[in-house]
Design an enzyme around this catalytic site. Structure first.
Site, PDB file in Angstrom:
ATOM      1  N   GLY A 205       0.814  -1.206   0.000  1.00 33.14           N
ATOM      2  CA  GLY A 205       0.000   0.000   0.000  1.00 33.14           C
ATOM      3  C   GLY A 205       0.843   1.249   0.000  1.00 33.14           C
ATOM      4  O   GLY A 205       1.989   1.261  -0.466  1.00 33.14           O
ATOM      5  N   GLU A 227       5.530  -3.631   1.073  1.00 32.34           N
ATOM      6  CA  GLU A 227       5.725  -3.291  -0.337  1.00 32.34           C
ATOM      7  C   GLU A 227       4.913  -2.032  -0.561  1.00 32.34           C
ATOM      8  O   GLU A 227       3.682  -2.060  -0.561  1.00 32.34           O
ATOM      9  CB  GLU A 227       5.256  -4.438  -1.234  1.00 32.34           C
ATOM     10  CG  GLU A 227       5.737  -4.308  -2.668  1.00 32.34           C
ATOM     11  CD  GLU A 227       4.710  -3.695  -3.600  1.00 32.34           C
ATOM     12  OE1 GLU A 227       4.802  -2.465  -3.828  1.00 32.34           O
ATOM     13  OE2 GLU A 227       3.837  -4.416  -4.079  1.00 32.34           O
ATOM     14  N   CYS A 261       2.057  -0.401  -8.693  1.00 31.88           N
ATOM     15  CA  CYS A 261       3.265   0.141  -8.050  1.00 31.88           C
ATOM     16  C   CYS A 261       4.474   0.000  -8.958  1.00 31.88           C
ATOM     17  O   CYS A 261       5.374   0.842  -8.933  1.00 31.88           O
ATOM     18  CB  CYS A 261       3.518  -0.583  -6.727  1.00 31.88           C
ATOM     19  SG  CYS A 261       2.251  -0.328  -5.482  1.00 31.88           S
ATOM     20  N   GLU A 358       4.279   9.794  -6.611  1.00 32.14           N
ATOM     21  CA  GLU A 358       3.807   8.622  -7.343  1.00 32.14           C
ATOM     22  C   GLU A 358       2.488   8.975  -8.009  1.00 32.14           C
ATOM     23  O   GLU A 358       1.572   9.494  -7.365  1.00 32.14           O
ATOM     24  CB  GLU A 358       3.603   7.424  -6.424  1.00 32.14           C
ATOM     25  CG  GLU A 358       3.078   6.212  -7.178  1.00 32.14           C
ATOM     26  CD  GLU A 358       2.887   4.990  -6.299  1.00 32.14           C
ATOM     27  OE1 GLU A 358       2.961   3.865  -6.832  1.00 32.14           O
ATOM     28  OE2 GLU A 358       2.666   5.152  -5.087  1.00 32.14           O
TER      29      GLU A 358
END
Length: 466
Positions: A205, A227, A261, A358
């Site tokens: 997350g 992660e 991701c 991001e």
């Protein structure tokens, strides 16, 4: 807790959160189940996992449609996700026993020393919505087969997927309590993680979510694997196959609607091939079919939620205001549903949102660099360190550059991906620990040293140095 179709905005189904008593019951069931499950031979656990793989393949259409309805993934990609989950089950059904074999060590005469791998107990997994089956199976397959039991706190917009995953393990014959879903909001995670019956946690997350889980786990001395986010560089060098780099790069950025991701996010292109790359890259992106995710030929569906789509557009708009140039896309589509088009931004100024943050959607930032060193510098100019992709015709050059890029994994002439056969995870703000392969199954075990010594056969005193 409700499931909402992002294509139409309609509520699919509403679910009641688990009550305090239901959570307590599940924690108790997990504790009880672990005591029996840990004693099952690894071979038996492997057989159970193989049965899960069979059921997944039998139910591919059902589970793929569920994913598409809940979070908008194009149906062909959802079907591929179910197959990948079956693959990770196949992998550990075949290799778990070998990964967990006792390890023998050198020892003095009359002794035998080995390391054995024992499970820890109930493991809490906090998982995201973007790959609602794969993210869960990436933890379930190794950790349960190692002898742990699982508790899944899934994202609140995919409760149907959470219950379906619980269903498939129950139908495969796993004992009651071995794997359970917790339908709870995020603010209840801390209480569950603090419970003494939970022995470890894994999270995929955001950075803030990872920090919160790590803090609670640290206070309670519990192992974690995190992660977190990524802003993966996609480096195209002057000797690259530009056509292949552009084609693969376009897909790497837009797979799953860009909600990944490990998607390629920052395209770092050598000046010598920049113009050709841009031309091919934009053309490939503009060829994608954006539409109904239930149609087999759809490449890009809606974003998973309306608010997520709006957040992406805000990042784009602020970056354009700062000086970035829109080469394609750049505005929400004028249609029903949370649709954002595949978008390419060039002339991206340092520090603007698409450069520094991001971007979890179909937006590519492209940079022109003058040489190899500048490419490496730009690739590392991020707080994240999940994956990286390098494109060059010289594999020795590619491997040398891979050693200079700060990332948990680097792929040369290939998009970044997770594969059951190799370790997966990040560095820096992208987290720590590894999933998949042998490294993954050994994250949540106790590597116990066992020293066996022959009894003394005489009365001589023995001096022991600790």
């Amino acid at each position: 807790m409700k499931s909402t179709n992002p294509t139409t905005g309609e509520t699919i189904e509403t679910y009641d959160d688990h009550t305090e008593s239901e959570i307590e019951e599940r924690l108790s069931n997990a504790e009880t189940a672990f005591e029996a499950w840990r004693e099952r031979p690894v071979a038996e656990r492997e057989t159970k996992l193989a049965a899960v793989a069979t059921l997944l393949r039998e139910r591919t259409e059902e589970y793929a449609e569920l994913m598409t309805r809940e979070m908008g993934k194009p149906i062909a990609q959802a079907e591929a996700e179910v197959e990948k989950c079956a693959w990770v089950c196949d992998h550990y059904a075949e290799h778990a026993g070998r990964y967990l074999q006792d390890e023998q060590h050198a020892s003095p005469p009359g002794s035998k020393v080995k390391t054995i791998y024992e499970p820890l107990g109930p493991v809490l997994a906090i998982m995201p919505w973007n790959f609602p089956f794969w993210q869960a199976f990436r933890f379930i397959a190794p950790y349960l087969t190692a002898g742990n039991v699982g508790l899944l706190k899934h994202a609140s917009n995919v409760p149907g997927c959470a219950l379906a995953i619980e269903e498939v393990f129950r139908d495969a014959g796993y004992p009651e309590g071995t794997f359970q879903s917790l339908l709870i909001p995020s603010d209840r995670v801390d209480t569950v993680l603090s419970d003494s019956r939970v022995k470890a946690a894994t999270l995929t997350g955001s950075g803030p979510a990872g920090q919160a889980v790590a803090a609670t786990a640290g206070e309670n001395l519990k192992k974690t694997v995190l992660e977190l986010g990524g802003s993966d560089p996609y480096v195209v060098l002057d000797d690259a196959d530009v056509e292949a780099a552009a084609t693969t790069g376009a897909w790497s950025r837009n797979l799953n609607g860009g909600q990944s991701c490990i998607a390629a996010k920052r395209f770092v292109v050598h000046d010598a091939v920049y113009e050709e790359f841009i031309k091919r890259f934009v053309a490939e992106i503009e060829s994608f079919t954006v539409g109904d995710p239930m149609e087999q030929d759809t490449d890009v569906g809606p974003q998973a939620r309306q608010d997520l789509m709006e957040g992406i557009h805000q990042q784009v708009a602020e970056s354009v205001d700062a000086g970035a140039t829109v080469l394609t896309g750049g505005e929400p589509l004028d249609c029903e549903g949370a649709y954002y088009p595949p978008t390419v931004l060039a002339d991206v100024p340092p520090g603007c949102p698409v450069d520094a943050e991001e971007v979890f959607g179909p937006v590519a930032a492209v940079y022109r660099v003058s040489d190899e060193d500048a490419a490496i510098e730009k690739a590392n100019d991020t707080e994240f360190g999940l994956g990286a992709s390098i494109w060059t015709d010289d594999l020795d050059r590619g491997e040398r550059i891979a050693g200079r890029i700060d990332a948990g994994c680097t792929y040369i002439n290939e998009l970044v991906k997770s594969d059951p056969r190799v370790p997966f995870g990040g560095v820096k703000e992208s987290g720590y620990g590894r999933e998949l392969s042998e490294a993954g199954i050994k994250e949540f075990v106790n590597p116990k040293t066992v020293w066996s010594q022959q009894p003394q056969t005489n009365d001589e005193d023995e001096v022991t140095i600790e």
